[in-house]
Write a protein that holds these residues in place. Sequence first.
Motif, short mmCIF file in Angstrom:
data_model
loop_
_atom_site.label_atom_id
_atom_site.label_comp_id
_atom_site.label_asym_id
_atom_site.label_seq_id
_atom_site.Cartn_x
_atom_site.Cartn_y
_atom_site.Cartn_z
N SER A 154 1.09 -1.10 -0.19
CA SER A 154 0.22 0.01 -0.04
C SER A 154 0.82 1.37 -0.05
O SER A 154 1.60 1.40 0.57
CB SER A 154 -0.68 -0.15 1.20
N SER A 155 -0.01 2.60 -0.88
CA SER A 155 1.70 3.69 -0.66
C SER A 155 0.52 4.39 -0.52
O SER A 155 -0.81 4.91 -1.75
CB SER A 155 3.01 3.77 -2.76
N GLN A 156 0.71 5.60 -0.66
CA GLN A 156 -0.14 6.61 -0.79
C GLN A 156 0.33 8.24 -0.50
O GLN A 156 1.55 8.07 0.34
CB GLN A 156 -0.66 7.21 1.14
N ASN A 157 0.38 8.63 -1.38
CA ASN A 157 0.86 10.11 -1.62
C ASN A 157 -0.30 11.37 -1.73
O ASN A 157 -1.42 11.09 -1.97
CB ASN A 157 1.24 10.09 -2.64
N THR A 158 0.01 12.20 -0.40
CA THR A 158 -0.69 13.86 -0.52
C THR A 158 -0.33 14.56 -0.75
O THR A 158 0.62 15.22 -0.45
CB THR A 158 -1.56 13.97 1.29
N ALA A 159 -0.45 15.09 -1.67
CA ALA A 159 0.08 16.80 -2.08
C ALA A 159 -0.80 17.99 -1.91
O ALA A 159 -2.44 18.34 -2.09
CB ALA A 159 -0.67 16.78 -3.90
N GLN A 160 -0.48 19.03 -1.59
CA GLN A 160 -0.95 20.08 -1.41
C GLN A 160 -0.43 21.34 -1.80
O GLN A 160 0.78 21.44 -1.61
CB GLN A 160 -1.35 20.30 0.28
N LYS A 161 -1.19 22.11 -2.09
CA LYS A 161 -0.31 23.94 -2.76
C LYS A 161 -0.78 24.83 -2.43
O LYS A 161 -2.11 24.68 -1.68
CB LYS A 161 -1.00 23.53 -4.71
N ALA A 162 0.17 25.40 -1.95
CA ALA A 162 -0.23 27.32 -1.42
C ALA A 162 0.46 28.36 -3.13
O ALA A 162 1.32 27.99 -3.55
CB ALA A 162 -0.21 27.33 -0.87
N THR A 163 0.34 29.83 -2.06
CA THR A 163 0.54 30.51 -3.33
C THR A 163 0.82 31.61 -1.99
O THR A 163 0.13 31.50 -0.78
CB THR A 163 -0.14 31.29 -4.46
N SER A 164 2.03 32.69 -2.16
CA SER A 164 2.25 33.92 -1.52
C SER A 164 2.66 33.47 0.20
O SER A 164 3.75 33.55 0.37
CB SER A 164 0.97 34.59 -1.90
N SER A 165 1.98 32.27 0.63
CA SER A 165 1.47 32.12 2.02
C SER A 165 1.92 30.70 2.27
O SER A 165 0.96 29.91 1.93
CB SER A 165 0.77 32.96 3.05
N GLN A 166 2.71 29.94 2.92
CA GLN A 166 2.46 28.37 3.64
C GLN A 166 1.33 28.25 4.06
O GLN A 166 0.91 26.96 4.72
CB GLN A 166 4.07 27.55 4.08
N ASP A 167 0.39 29.39 4.61
CA ASP A 167 -0.50 29.34 5.50
C ASP A 167 -1.77 28.78 5.43
O ASP A 167 -2.91 28.33 6.17
CB ASP A 167 -0.70 30.47 6.18
#
Length: 545
Positions: free
Chosen positions: A177-190
């Motif tokens: 089993s392999s899981q990968n979660t991707a998230q993106k942000a602009t200007s700020s990592q908040d």
Amino acid sequence: KQLDSSGHVLGYFNQDNKTWNMNIFNFGKLGVDYNINNRNTISLNGMMMAGKFQITDNQVFSVLDKNGAETFSGKRVNDQHAAFQNYNGQIYYKKTYPRAGRELTADANYNHTNSDNGFLFTTYGYQPDTLNITNSFQKNTGKSYADQYVFQLDYTDPMSETRKFEAGVKMYYKNSSSQNTAQKATSSQDYYKPDSSLTNHYIIDDMINAAYVNYNDKTIWNINYQAGLRFERSYYKGTIADKNLSFSYNYPSTASDILKSLFPGIYFSKKVTGGHEFQLNFSRKINRPNFFQLMPFVMFADRQNYRIGNPQLKPEFKNIAEFNYNKTFTTGSYLGSLYGRYEEQPITDVAYPSLTDPTVLVNTTVNGRNSFRYGTEHTYKQTFFKSLDVTLNANVYYIYIKGIVDPTQPEVTAKGFAFNAKTTLSYKLPKSWTLQLNGNYESPKILLLGYTLPMYSADFSVNKMFGTKWILNATLSDIFNTRRMGTKYTTPFYTQDLMRRRETRYVRFTATYLFGKMDASIFKRGKQMRNQNDQGNQDGLDFGR
């Protein structure tokens, strides 16, 4: 370089990378042998391995228009960290018989692996003559595990001085089993938002059941032959749990694909006076994709590219014919080969525009339709002055490959010649000193959409033996700092030149102390344990032991 449909230049993208790596490995193995009696032995073996990786990749890039004027520039920092643990347990049984060489062995093996990894891609972009600054952030986190079970039974019987019979069965099952979660942000990592295009959860079931038989003998005119056949039942299923999708293959599923389950091999050899030997070989082999080719994790990324595994890869099948000539003489030997290979659904590297952003290229691996290769290889070894050993090797071959890279585009065909050459010079000095120089060159090699860049490098080492216990070695790796990997892709819509290094020139010092009594059987069992994790190249004569 980016092109329009007519082949005119639309713009350029340039990039320089500098990478820092830190790797830590820990390894331990323990084995216990119990002799039940003089004919039966049972062994218990355990192995544990763990490691950590930390990589920081600093990239400086610029975007140019068709006239070479800069329109955008920036820098990108890729931070990667990963850790893994591997545990292996083995029960090994061996029974011998009064006839020398006759034996029965049984091997039961369990292997567990788990890993965690994380990526942070930080991009800072600037537009010339303006105050506009574009920042973007991407965060990937992943984890995986795999449980693997293997049982193997082998029987060997040397029926006479010239005849030998071997047979065996093997059962292999792996669930991962392999899981990968991707998230993106602009200007700020908040303010991170999920990226569904790079987020996935794969569950894979892989099962192989096989049996083989092998026989060798010396026939008329003293021609030795070895013939074998392996039958293999393969099942593979991959499920994308978060998208309710699945893909699989099952060999054999119908009578038409029975050849994907049969792996024959036959080898002839004839020795004649004067140190001459002739060989004629025919075999069929299977090569399964490795972990990195299958796993859907981002291996590297920049503003215009990312590399990711392809869990839908299928094995490639190789049909091989070889004719060899070997000549031995007092101070050396020569080996010459003519060979031809036909491959079904060959595994090959490609790059294509991302579906979500056509300006970004996806670098991955796919199955072509078929390919063939023919060539000739020559190896010459010679000892001069009783102290200088020289080994020269050259391989020249022709490649033809056909396949579909992008489902929206027509089938692609690529062909061309390639070659590689290696040389090793080893000189023995008095008082157990040895100097060695290695050099190699690999010419560009054809890919479906382009070719690999040439690779060349040289290494130098000094070795000193003190008595019978201590060995000191100093190695200068990549003397001229030229070792790197690269590709050039060309399509009607873009061209791309990509070059990467795993490491730069370095000096390594090692000290080895030999103690205890050498037991070759320990290393043999260690090799068997490692092979349980490698279901790759196998021919028709055994299980690749």
